[in-house]
Write a protein that holds these residues in place. Structure first.
Motif, short mmCIF file in Angstrom:
data_model
loop_
_atom_site.label_atom_id
_atom_site.label_comp_id
_atom_site.label_asym_id
_atom_site.label_seq_id
_atom_site.Cartn_x
_atom_site.Cartn_y
_atom_site.Cartn_z
N THR A 1 -6.92 5.85 -10.27
CA THR A 1 -6.39 6.64 -9.15
C THR A 1 -6.39 5.86 -7.85
O THR A 1 -5.70 6.19 -6.91
CB THR A 1 -7.21 7.92 -8.96
OG1 THR A 1 -8.60 7.57 -8.80
CG2 THR A 1 -7.08 8.83 -10.17
N GLY A 2 -7.21 4.82 -7.76
CA GLY A 2 -7.30 4.02 -6.54
C GLY A 2 -8.28 2.91 -6.76
O GLY A 2 -8.70 2.64 -7.89
N ASP B 1 5.07 17.75 -6.81
CA ASP B 1 5.87 16.96 -5.86
C ASP B 1 7.32 16.82 -6.31
O ASP B 1 8.08 16.04 -5.73
CB ASP B 1 5.25 15.57 -5.66
CG ASP B 1 5.32 14.71 -6.92
OD1 ASP B 1 5.66 15.25 -8.00
OD2 ASP B 1 5.04 13.50 -6.83
N GLY C 1 1.77 5.05 -7.34
CA GLY C 1 0.47 4.83 -7.98
C GLY C 1 0.16 3.36 -8.10
O GLY C 1 0.97 2.49 -7.79
N ASP C 2 -1.04 3.07 -8.56
CA ASP C 2 -1.50 1.69 -8.70
C ASP C 2 -1.05 1.16 -10.06
O ASP C 2 -1.81 1.12 -11.03
CB ASP C 2 -3.03 1.62 -8.57
CG ASP C 2 -3.52 0.22 -8.32
OD1 ASP C 2 -2.69 -0.70 -8.29
OD2 ASP C 2 -4.74 0.04 -8.16
N MET D 1 0.83 -1.21 0.00
CA MET D 1 0.00 0.00 0.00
C MET D 1 0.86 1.26 0.00
O MET D 1 0.51 2.27 -0.63
CB MET D 1 -0.93 -0.01 1.21
CG MET D 1 -1.93 -1.17 1.24
SD MET D 1 -2.95 -1.28 -0.27
CE MET D 1 -3.93 0.22 -0.09
N GLN D 2 2.01 1.22 0.68
CA GLN D 2 2.92 2.36 0.69
C GLN D 2 3.50 2.58 -0.71
O GLN D 2 3.63 3.74 -1.16
CB GLN D 2 4.05 2.13 1.70
CG GLN D 2 5.06 3.25 1.81
CD GLN D 2 4.45 4.56 2.31
OE1 GLN D 2 3.38 4.56 2.92
NE2 GLN D 2 5.11 5.66 2.04
N ASP E 1 10.67 7.98 -6.79
CA ASP E 1 10.07 8.65 -5.63
C ASP E 1 10.39 10.14 -5.72
O ASP E 1 11.22 10.57 -6.52
CB ASP E 1 10.59 8.03 -4.34
CG ASP E 1 12.07 8.30 -4.13
OD1 ASP E 1 12.81 8.33 -5.13
OD2 ASP E 1 12.49 8.47 -2.98
N LYS F 1 2.05 1.82 -3.50
CA LYS F 1 0.97 2.39 -4.31
C LYS F 1 0.81 3.89 -4.03
O LYS F 1 0.51 4.67 -4.94
CB LYS F 1 -0.34 1.66 -4.01
CG LYS F 1 -0.42 0.27 -4.60
CD LYS F 1 -1.68 -0.46 -4.18
CE LYS F 1 -2.93 0.22 -4.66
NZ LYS F 1 -4.14 -0.54 -4.34
N LYS F 2 1.02 4.26 -2.78
CA LYS F 2 0.90 5.68 -2.42
C LYS F 2 1.97 6.52 -3.11
O LYS F 2 1.72 7.66 -3.53
CB LYS F 2 1.00 5.81 -0.90
CG LYS F 2 0.79 7.22 -0.37
CD LYS F 2 0.85 7.23 1.14
CE LYS F 2 0.66 8.65 1.69
NZ LYS F 2 0.74 8.67 3.17
N ILE F 3 3.18 5.98 -3.22
CA ILE F 3 4.30 6.72 -3.81
C ILE F 3 4.27 6.67 -5.34
O ILE F 3 4.41 7.69 -6.01
CB ILE F 3 5.65 6.15 -3.31
CG1 ILE F 3 5.77 6.35 -1.80
CG2 ILE F 3 6.82 6.82 -4.03
CD1 ILE F 3 6.98 5.67 -1.18
#
Length: 891
Positions: free
Chosen positions: A256-257, A630, A62-63, A55-56, A641, A58-60
Motif C-alpha cells: 500500500t505504500g 473511485d 499505486g506502487d 509520487m503523483q 486514472d 503512485k498516488k493515482i
C-alpha cells in the motif's frame, strides 16, 4: 584563543574529563533509536519535479513498479504435495493482508490460557491450535529450534513467544500488503448469460478456504484453466522457452505504500524459508532494499571492531605505551557515540552512504590523536624541564592549533557536500562534519587533560640502550624520502606528470551507476535470486509509460487502446532486445480478456474490440469490486486514472541484450522509448514516463553534477584556507598539488578498471580533500615553524620537518590505510571498491605530503613565513616565560 582554551582545560583537568563523560552518556542514548533506510525516498530531493511526478503517479495508480516477486520452482510442480505447500505458503502471507482483529485477539487469549500456570511442551502448544494451522505455523517459525525441542517451556520461552506474537499483531494492523497475485489467488473473467464477471481461478468453500486440486484429473483441469488467459503467462506462471511447458509459479506481493515495508518483507522471507521444497527465489525492489539494510548492519557489526583493532595496533606500534592506546581509543569511542547518538536523537536513518560513516570517523579521527600524542613525546624533554602543566600547554599550543585548522578544513570539505541535491549525501555530509568536529574537540580536550593527570613518563618501548631514543625503520625511511625530495625533485615531478596524463585518459572512461542491485557481488544469493526470478517473469522491477488520451473516457476508445497495444508490442519485440523489457501490463489486457470470454474463450478474440460500443458494453456488464468507490474496479486501478483519460503501461525490465541493467542502460532505454513515442504517437495523445528506474537515472545526474560542484568548492575552500593561514598567495597552489594529483589518479583508476561512480564512491573526492589537507597543513605549518630555526636553509628544514611531522603523517596514514582496508570484507561490491580506492588514496596523499610537497618547496624555493614572523628562539623564550610564571621562578 587556543592557548586560553588549553589553559582552561589544564587548570582543573578532571573537570573537562567528567564533562566529556556526561555528554557521552546523554548522547549515546540516541543510538537505540537508529534505523536503516535504503529506499529511493532517502536519496531524492523532495522538490525534484520528476520525483514529484513519480509520487503523483503512485498516488493515482499505486506502487506498481516496486513489488516483491517470487519464483516458485519445486521439483514436482504438478503434484498434490506441492499444491498443499503452496496453498499454506500463500495462506501465511494472506494473514498480513486480510487481518482480522477479533480473530487475532481470540488467538492471543487462547495462547495465554494454554501457557497459563501449568507446564506445557511446545508440541502440546501446537496441538492447542491444530484447528488454526496458519497461527500454529506462525508460532513455529518464530520459535527457536532449541525451544521447540524442550519438554517444558520455561517462563522466558513463553515471554519470548508472546513478544513475537504482539509484534506480529502490530504488523498485521498496519495493513501494508495491498495485493497478492498468484496462480491460487488470481481472478479470471468469464462470460455467461450476457454477463461478464470475475471469478477465482481456485474456488473457495463456505469458510473462505481454497479448494485445492489434489487428484491428477483436477490438477490437469486447473492447468488448462491457467493457460486459458494469455495475460497470465510471465505474470503468474513461467514456461520453458523450448517446450512451452509451465515450469514455475509466480507470486507478486504489492504494498500500500513504503511504510515499514522492511518488516513485512522480513516476514515474507521468514515464511518462504519454511517451505524449502518449493524452492522459492525472491526478487523485487523491496526485497533488495531489505537485504541491503541487513548487509549494512552486518558490515557495521564487522567493520567497526576490525577498524578499532587495527588502529589499536597502530597506536601501540607508534607509542608503545598504555596511555598511547587508551587515550586515542577513548577519543574515538566518544566521537562515535556523539555522532551516532545525535543521528538517533534527531531521527536520521543510516543509508548505504551512511554505513561508511562509523569506520570512516574511526580511521580519520585517529590521526588527530596521533598528532597530539606525537607532539607530546617529541617535546618530552622540553616539558620535563618545565612545570608539567605549563610544559604540556606550551607543547600542545602549536599542535592543537594545527589539529584545529586541519579539522576545520576537513569539516568544511565535508560540508561542501551539503550543496549536493541527493538527500542521503547531505545527511552524510552533515554528520561526518559533526563527527570530525567532535573528534577534534575531544582530542584537544581529553588528551591534554589526561596527560596533565597521568605521570610524566616516556614509553620504555621507545627507548634504546642507555636510555637513548631508538632509530626506527620509520626514521630511516623518512631520511631516504627527505633526501629524495631534496636531491631528485625534478625526477619526482617528471614521473608524477606521466602518471597524471595516464590518469586523465582513464578518467574520460568513467561511468555512473546508482542501481542498488549492483551493490551486491555477482555471486551473492540476493543478486542471483533477483536475476533468476526476473528472467522467468519478465523482470522484477519496471517503469510506467502513461499515455494521455486527452479527454475523459478516452481510454475506452478502440483507436486509443490499439495505439497502446502497438506501443506494448514495440517495447517487448524481439527486434528491440536492447530495450531489455520482458513484459508489459495495461488496461487493454482486461478488455481483450472480456472480448475473448464473450466468444467462449476463443483465443482468436484476445484482442481489442472494433467498436467503442463493445468496450462500453463490456465495462457495463462486468461485475467487479470498487472498494474505494473511485469509479474504477479495483483490478483496473494500476492501469487507468479515475477519469479513464490516461492509460498506464507497466513495463518490466529484464536482461536481454545487456549483461546487466544499470543506470547507463536505463538511461539508454528511456531515451529510446521517448524518441519512439515522439516519432510515432498520434498528435492528439501525450505521454509521460516515470517510475523507480527513472528516479535512479535522475540520481545519477545529481551524483555527477554534485561531484563536480563539490570538488570545485572543496578545492577553492582549501585554497582560501591555506592562503589565509599562511598569508601567502603561493601557499594555496602548493597545498593543492597533493590533493589534485590524488583526485586525478583516483578517477583515472576508476575509469581504467571500470569502477562505476555510485553513491558510495561519489564521496571519495570529498574525503580525499578532507583528509589530504590534514597532512598538508601539518607538514607546511611545521615546516614554517622550523624554517627560522635552520636559518632559512631549505634542505635542513625539510629534513627536520620530515623527522617530526613526517613520522606522524606516516603513522596517521597507516592507521587510515589499515582502517579503510578492513572494509574489503564488506558484503557490498561498491564498499569493497570504496575501501580499495580509499586505501590507494591514502597512499597517494601520504606520498604527496611527504614527497611532492617538499619536492615542490625545493623546486620553487617558496617562502612560507608569514609577514612579521618571529624566530624560534623568541618562541622558546616565550614558552620559558610561561613556565616561569607557572612555577613562580623570578626573571
Amino acid at each position: 584563543m587556543m592557548d586560553a582554551y588549553l589553559n582552561l582545560v589544564l587548570k582543573k583537568p578532571l573537570v573537562p574529563i567528567i564533562g566529556l563523560v556526561i555528554i557521552t552518556i546523554i548522547l549515546a542514548a540516541g543510538m537505540r533509536k537508529i534505523e536503516f533506510d535504503s529506499s529511493v525516498e532517502s536519496f531524492m530531493p523532495k522538490h525534484d519535479p520528476e520525483y514529484l511526478e513519480y509520487m503523483q503517479a503512485k498516488k493515482i495508480y499505486g506502487d506498481n513498479d516496486r513489488f516483491t516477486l517470487m519464483a516458485i520452482s519445486p521439483e514436482k510442480l504438478w503434484s498434490k504435495s506441492t499444491f498443499v505447500a503452496f496453498d499454506q505458503f500463500l495462506s501465511d502471507i494472506e494473514e498480513y493482508k486480510d487481518a482480522d482483529p477479533l480473530r487475532d485477539a481470540d488467538r492471543r487469549r487462547r495462547f495465554l490460557e494454554a501457557v497459563g500456570d501449568k507446564e506445557i511442551s511446545f508440541s502440546d502448544l501446537m496441538e492447542t491450535f491444530r484447528e488454526d494451522p496458519a497461527f500454529a505455523r506462525l508460532i513455529e517459525r518464530h520459535t527457536p529450534t532449541d525451544v521447540r525441542e524442550k519438554k517444558h517451556l520455561d517462563p522466558e520461552d513463553i515471554r519470548q513467544i508472546q513478544r513475537w506474537l504482539d509484534k506480529d499483531l502490530a504488523l498485521k494492523q498496519l495493513g501494508i500488503i495491498d495485493t497478492i497475485l498468484s496462480p491460487f489467488t488470481i481472478k479470471d473473467i468469464s462470460g455467461k448469460d450476457d454477463t461478464l464477471e470475475s471469478y477465482d481461478l481456485i474456488p473457495k468453500d463456505e469458510n473462505g478456504r481454497r479448494i485445492i486440486p489434489t487428484t491428477p484429473a483436477e490438477i490437469m483441469a486447473y492447468r488448462e484453466r491457467l493457460r486459458t488467459n494469455p495475460a497470465f503467462k510471465k505474470l503468474i506462471y513461467a514456461t520453458d522457452p523450448k517446450s512451452g511447458k509451465i515450469t514455475d509459479f509466480g507470486t507478486i506481493v504489492k504494498f500500500t505504500g513504503t511504510l515499514d515495508q522492511e518488516s513485512i518483507v522480513s516476514e515474507i522471507i521468514r515464511i518462504a524459508e519454511n517451505y524449502k521444497t518449493l524452492n522459492i527465489a525472491i526478487a523485487g525492489v523491496p526485497y533488495v532494499n531489505k537485504k541491503f539494510n541487513d548487509y549494512i548492519k552486518a558490515d557495521l557489526r564487522q567493520s567497526i571492531p576490525l577498524v578499532l583493532l587495527v588502529v589499536t595496533l597502530i597506536f601501540y606500534f607508534n607509542f608503545r605505551s598504555f596511555r598511547g592506546v587508551i587515550l586515542p581509543l577513548a577519543t574515538l569511542g566518544m566521537a562515535e557515540l556523539w555522532t551516532l547518538g545525535l543521528m538517533g536523537h534527531f531521527g536520521y536513518k543510516i543509508t548505504s552512504v551512511g554505513g561508511t560513516l562509523p569506520p570512516l570517523l574511526v580511521a580519520i579521527g585517529s590521526s588527530y590523536s596521533i598528532h597530539i600524542l606525537n607532539q607530546y613525546y617529541a617535546e618530552f624533554n622540553i616539558i620535563s624541564n618545565m612545570d608539567k602543566k605549563a610544559g604540556i600547554q606550551a607543547a600542545m599550543k602549536h599542535i592543537s592549533v594545527t589539529v584545529f585548522l586541519a579539522g576545520l578544513t576537513t569539516f568544511a570539505a565535508f560540508c561542501t557536500l551539503l550543496t549536493n541535491k541527493v538527500s542521503a549525501l547531505q545527511e552524510w555530509a552533515a554528520f561526518s562534519a559533526v563527527g570530525i568536529a567532535a573528534t577534534v574537540f575531544i582530542s584537544v580536550t581529553l588528551i591534554p587533560a589526561a596527560l596533565a593527570i597521568l605521570p610524566h613518563r616516556y614509553p620504555k618501548g621507545l627507548m634504546g640502550k642507555n636510555k637513548v631514543k631508538k632509530t626506527t625503520i620509520i626514521d630511516a625511511l623518512l631520511k631516504i624520502l627527505a633526501k629524495g625530495a631534496i636531491v631528485h625533485y625534478r625526477k619526482i615531478y617528471t614521473v608524477t606528470g606521466v602518471i597524471v596524463i595516464i590518469s586523465l585518459l582513464g578518467a574520460t572512461k568513467l561511468q555512473v551507476d546508482t542501481e542498488f542491485l549492483h551493490y551486491f557481488k555477482e555471486s551473492d544469493p540476493v543478486r542471483q535470486n533477483v536475476l533468476y526470478a526476473g528472467e522467468k517473469f519478465g523482470g522484477g522491477w519496471g517503469f510506467s509509460v502513461i499515455i494521455d488520451s486527452g479527454e475523459p473516457d478516452g481510454v475506452k476508445s478502440p483507436e486509443f487502446l490499439n495505439t497502446v497495444e502497438t506501443i506494448r508490442e514495440w517495447l517487448t519485440s524481439d527486434e528491440n532486445p536492447d530495450l531489455n523489457i520482458g513484459r508489459t501490463d495495461a488496461f487493454g489486457d482486461f478488455i481483450k480478456r472480456m472480448h475473448m470470454a464473450n466468444y467462449d474463450d476463443d483465443p482468436a478474440y484476445f484482442q481489442i474490440p472494433e467498436t467503442r460500443m463493445d468496450i462500453m458494453d463490456y465495462l457495463e456488464i462486468f461485475s467487479g469490486e470498487d472498494e474505494d468507490s473511485d469509479g474504477r474496479v479495483d483490478d483496473f486501478e494500476p492501469f487507468v486514472d479515475p477519469l479513464f483519460q490516461k492509460n498506464n503501461i507497466l513495463a518490466r525490465i529484464t536482461r536481454k541484450a545487456a549483461e546487466k541493467i544499470g543506470t547507463t542502460e536505463i538511461k539508454y532505454i528511456i531515451d529510446r522509448v521517448e524518441k519512439h513515442l515522439d516519432k510515432t504517437l498520434p498528435a492528439q495523445y501525450t505521454y509521460a514516463i516515470t517510475g523507480y528506474p527513472i528516479i535512479n537515472v535522475k540520481l545519477a545526474h545529481y551524483v555527477v553534477t554534485g561531484q563536480l560542484q563539490n570538488l570545485f568548492l572543496s578545492l577553492v575552500l582549501v585554497l582560501f584556507v591555506i592562503m589565509l593561514l599562511f598569508r601567502r598567495l603561493a601557499a594555496g597552489p602548493l597545498a593543492l598539488i597533493d590533493m589534485g594529483v590524488t583526485i586525478i589518479i583516483n578517477f583515472g583508476i576508476m575509469g581504467w578498471f571500470g569502477i562505476k561512480l555510485d553513491m558510495v564512491t561519489s564521496i571519495i573526492a570529498a574525503i580525499t580533500v578532507g583528509i589530504g589537507i590534514d597532512d598538508t597543513i601539518h607538514y607546511l605549518n611545521t615546516y614554517r615553524r622550523y624554517h627560522l630555526e635552520t636559518e632559512a636553509d631549505i634542505p635542513k628544514t625539510i629534513e627536520k620537518t620530515m623527522r617530526v611531522t613526517g613520522k606522524a603523517i606516516l603513522f596517521t596514514s597507516l592507521a587510515l590505510i589499515c582502517g579503510f582496508s578492513v572494509q574489503i570484507t564488506s558484503h557490498f561490491l561498491p564498499v569493497v571498491l570504496f575501501s580499495i580506492l580509499l586505501t590507494v588514496t591514502m597512499v597517494n596523499t601520504t606520498i604527496g605530503s611527504i614527497l611532492l610537497i617538499p619536492a615542490a618547496i625545493r623546486l620553487t624555493g617558496i617562502n612560507l613565513e608569514a609577514p612579521g614572523a618571529v624566530s624560534i628562539e623568541e618562541v622558546d623564550e616565550e614558552n620559558q616565560a610561561i613556565g616561569d610564571r607557572r612555577t613562580g621562578t623570578p626573571n
